[in-house]
Motif scaffolding. Structure first.
Motif, mmCIF file in Angstrom:
data_model
loop_
_atom_site.group_PDB
_atom_site.id
_atom_site.type_symbol
_atom_site.label_atom_id
_atom_site.label_comp_id
_atom_site.label_asym_id
_atom_site.label_seq_id
_atom_site.Cartn_x
_atom_site.Cartn_y
_atom_site.Cartn_z
ATOM 1 N N VAL A 1 0.836 -1.198 0.000
ATOM 2 C CA VAL A 1 0.000 0.000 0.000
ATOM 3 C C VAL A 1 0.874 1.253 0.000
ATOM 4 N N SER A 2 0.573 2.155 -0.912
ATOM 5 C CA SER A 2 1.335 3.394 -1.024
ATOM 6 C C SER A 2 0.555 4.561 -0.446
ATOM 7 N N ILE B 1 1.683 2.131 7.082
ATOM 8 C CA ILE B 1 0.254 2.394 6.978
ATOM 9 C C ILE B 1 -0.587 1.188 7.410
ATOM 10 N N PHE B 2 0.032 0.000 7.385
ATOM 11 C CA PHE B 2 -0.636 -1.203 7.875
ATOM 12 C C PHE B 2 0.352 -2.036 8.676
ATOM 13 N N PRO B 3 -0.164 -2.843 9.604
ATOM 14 C CA PRO B 3 0.751 -3.779 10.262
ATOM 15 C C PRO B 3 1.326 -4.754 9.230
ATOM 16 N N GLU B 4 2.437 -5.346 9.571
ATOM 17 C CA GLU B 4 3.151 -6.158 8.588
ATOM 18 C C GLU B 4 2.322 -7.323 8.050
ATOM 19 N N TYR B 5 1.470 -7.889 8.900
ATOM 20 C CA TYR B 5 0.721 -9.059 8.443
ATOM 21 C C TYR B 5 -0.320 -8.711 7.385
ATOM 22 N N GLN C 1 7.067 7.109 9.804
ATOM 23 C CA GLN C 1 7.047 6.144 10.878
ATOM 24 C C GLN C 1 6.657 6.780 12.213
ATOM 25 N N ASN C 2 7.128 7.985 12.428
ATOM 26 C CA ASN C 2 6.901 8.634 13.709
ATOM 27 C C ASN C 2 5.706 9.577 13.703
ATOM 28 N N VAL D 1 -0.004 9.369 10.762
ATOM 29 C CA VAL D 1 0.123 8.066 10.101
ATOM 30 C C VAL D 1 -0.293 6.952 11.064
ATOM 31 N N LYS D 2 0.077 7.093 12.325
ATOM 32 C CA LYS D 2 -0.325 6.092 13.312
ATOM 33 C C LYS D 2 -1.840 6.018 13.448
ATOM 34 N N LYS D 3 -2.463 7.174 13.449
ATOM 35 C CA LYS D 3 -3.931 7.212 13.529
ATOM 36 C C LYS D 3 -4.547 6.553 12.306
ATOM 37 N N MET D 4 -3.977 6.867 11.150
ATOM 38 C CA MET D 4 -4.491 6.285 9.914
ATOM 39 C C MET D 4 -4.355 4.771 9.939
ATOM 40 N N ARG D 5 -3.219 4.321 10.440
ATOM 41 C CA ARG D 5 -2.967 2.888 10.513
ATOM 42 C C ARG D 5 -4.005 2.192 11.391
ATOM 43 N N LYS D 6 -4.285 2.800 12.502
ATOM 44 C CA LYS D 6 -5.245 2.208 13.422
ATOM 45 C C LYS D 6 -6.638 2.159 12.780
#
Ligand code: ADP
Ligand code: MG
Length: 624
Positions: A289-290, A305-309, A332-333, A337-342
């Protein structure tokens, strides 16, 4: 543009923070020069986007016939890089305020701090985006010619060498929009090479929704369909984009198009492919994912943007809230981006759960992608509960084709049953022919079959589901089902006989087991191995053994014998007779090996064949 006419230039000073910014850009960020191309394309695209919006409501736009596009010209003779757009353009005041000052006070403070050495990490600047000033990474001189879209506008040229001051000059004969001429530095001549520029543009800007031409040749082909309205995109377009994006020939299995304004502004177009290359030994997949910001690529195949799995998921996440120049390290920090990932992880999990309602289709998904879900169960405590809902298992009550969820297992639990029973074994045949299921069959209790070594790690990570603990069917202290008096009335060894046989067996079998004792659960089999070690299940031991030849599981296995089984009864009698010790030894060793075999621990085959022939030989003798 031969008919451009210059008026008298006016010299103006940069705001102090701009000078500081330029200093940092020119002296510290020169290693990442390519980004200037992307910044300028992004600005051009923004300007075109704005014009497109304005033209929806306003009529007084000049040169309406101009196509909305971006043109890049590379001039290898004059060593220039030129980018022009037909967007909204800038008036004199806009040129001065947009390119001569830094508007946001936050950015100003930050840059001041950087310049005064308070923060020494120039990487951080990526978070703010160097924007237009990036042009000075490659440019010894940057000239901006601009004509605002408003009726009656005059054309203006802004020009600077990036230190201290710039000039603003009225010019005639411009076309609507902005044209930026970057006169390349001695060591940046590569940006006058059209092939080099083409590579950069293709990498970063392929989904810009306006044509980009380099020296007249159109190079971007695909539209940013993720920012379009769902109802306006056809299945075919979605699939075409997928194929383009992933370089594949087949359609995806699933697609998820997310457009969200709250809690985050983002558009995401995510796909689950039809197949999983990892299954074919293609190695560990790269993330797929980009991240885009306003249709400009800022992190390709992002690891953040996503966990590795979720590395099997392909697609695009685009958020206007992201700073354009965010680097891999800073992404990464980034809190955003962390919010988006969640948020996205949750959306995808819910999406997959929804798909599981179609059992047949989900079965296909599961056959391809189960390992990623399992990996997630082990590695991601935060999403574990949602991931557990996606797990599917074979079971003792279903045939091979049918898979059940933990939800279904729990729903069908017997009254009074408090635990979820499972057994890990390489194959259904081995489980069903072995001793472990006997008691469960007797009690009509369902047992989940785990066929992959990783399953035990999954189960031990989950620990429980809906407050029901997972219990391995080979566990030594399986207390609930003690089958008091089963086989009652039939012949059974007394405690002394059991004790003395067990002692001899332990002596002969040796250290591969910790103990031989009476079984309270065996019905039709003479013996079985049970596990007294809560830390390492049998399956884990199989894995560890394979991984590390020195691994010893001595002390963790108990051999249970069935005092009602004819083989055990006869063995005890034979022992009492005191004849043919050698044969007795062979029988005991064989019982142990059979038990190991049923437990799926199959590395003891070597001596077995010879021994079986020995036993057969003796059996045939006694018959004769
Ligand atoms: P940002 O794009 O984050 O606003 P930049 O430094 O890239 O910051 O650009 C500063 C401003 O200059 C933009 O917000 C825009 O108003 C103006 N600008 C830059 N390039 C163009 C362009 N090609 N056409 C019109 N305006 C532009
Ligand atoms: Mg910009």
């Amino acid at each position: 543009m031969s008919n451009i006419e210059q008026h008298k230039p006016e010299k103006l000073e940069f705001q102090a923070e701009v000078s500081q910014m330029l200093d940092i850009v020119i002296n510290s960020l020169y290693t990442e020069r390519d980004i200037f191309v992307r910044e300028l394309i992004s600005n051009a695209s923004d300007a075109l986007e704005k014009l497109r919006l304005i033209s929806l409501t306003e009529d007084n736009i000049i040169q309406k016939e101009l196509p909305l596009e971006i043109n890049i010209e590379t001039d290898d003779n004059n060593k220039t890089f030129i980018i022009s757009d037909t967007g909204i353009g800038m008036s004199r005041e806009e040129l001065i305020s947009n390119l001569g000052t830094i508007a946001h006070s936050g950015s100003r403070e930050f840059i001041k701090g950087l310049a005064e050495g308070e923060q020494n990490n120039t990487q951080l600047i990526g978070q703010f985006g160097v924007g237009f000033y990036a042009a000075f990474m490659a440019g010894a001189k940057v000239t901006v010619q601009s004509l605002s879209y408003r009726e009656g506008s005059l054309g203006w040229e802004w020009s600077s060498e990036g230190v201290g001051s710039y000039t603003v000059t009225e010019v005639d004969g411009l076309q609507r929009g902005t044209r930026i001429i970057v006169t390349l530095k001695e060591d940046a001549h590569e940006y006058a090479d059209s092939e080099k520029v083409k590579r950069i543009v293709q990498q970063y800007s392929n989904f810009i929704p306006f044509d980009i031409k380099i020296n007249g040749e159109k190079i971007n082909t695909v539209q940013a369909i993720w920012s379009r309205n769902k109802n306006e995109v056809s299945d075919e377009e979605y699939n075409e984009f997928y194929k383009y994006f992933t370089n594949s020939y087949s359609d995806p299995m699933f697609r998820l198009h997310i457009s969200s304004d709250a809690p985050l502004q983002l558009n995401a177009l995510l796909y689950i492919p039809a197949d999983n290359p990892e299954l074919y030994g293609m190695g560990h997949l790269e993330p797929g994912v980009s991240i885009y910001s306003r249709k400009v690529l800022i992190d390709q195949k992002s690891t953040d943007i996503f966990p590795e799995y979720f590395r099997f998921i392909k697609g695009v996440v685009d958020s206007e809230d992201l700073p354009l120049n965010i680097s891999r390290e800073t992404a990464q920090n980034s809190i955003l981006v962390k919010k988006m990932r969640k948020y996205l992880t949750k959306r995808v999990l819910t999406f997959i759960e929804k798909q599981s309602e179609d059992k047949e289709k989900y079965g296909i998904f599961w056959s391809k992608f189960s390992r990623f879900i399992k990996e997630g169960c082990v590695n991601d405590p935060e999403s574990r509960e949602s991931l557990a809902k996606l797990l599917r298992f074979n079971s003792s009550k279903k045939d091979n084709e049918e898979l059940i969820s933990l939800e279904e297992y729990v729903a069908e639990m017997k009254e009074g049953q408090t635990d979820i029973y499972y057994i890990n074994c390489p194959s259904r045949e081995l489980i069903e022919s072995g001793p472990y299921l006997e008691i469960f069959r007797e009690k009509d209790i369902e047992v989940l079959y785990l066929h992959e070594p990783v399953d035990d790690f999954v189960i031990s990570a989950l620990y429980e589901y809906r407050q029901k603990k997972f219990v391995s069917a080979d566990q030594a202290d399986l207390d609930l089902f003690i089958s008091e008096g089963s086989g009652e009335g039939s012949e059974v060894l007394n405690q002394d006989e059991i004790f003395s046989l067990a002692a001899l067996m332990k002596e002969i079998i040796g250290d591969s087991i910790s103990e031989v004792r009476e079984s309270k659960r065996l019905l039709g089999s003479p013996a079985m191995l049970v596990n007294s070690d809560q830390t390492y299940t049998t399956a884990m031991q199989r894995v560890l053994k394979a991984a590390e030849s020195g691994f010893s599981n001595a002390g963790s296995k108990i051999l249970e014998i069935n005092p009602r089984h004819q083989v055990i009864i006869k063995l005890a009698k034979f022992k009492e007779s005191g004849s043919d010790l050698d044969f007795l030894r062979s029988c005991i060793e064989q019982i142990a090996d059979n038990a190991f075999l049923s437990a799926g621990l199959t590395d003891r085959g070597g001596l077995m064949i010879e021994r079986i022939y020995k036993i057969m030989n003796r059996a045939l003798d006694s018959n004769g």
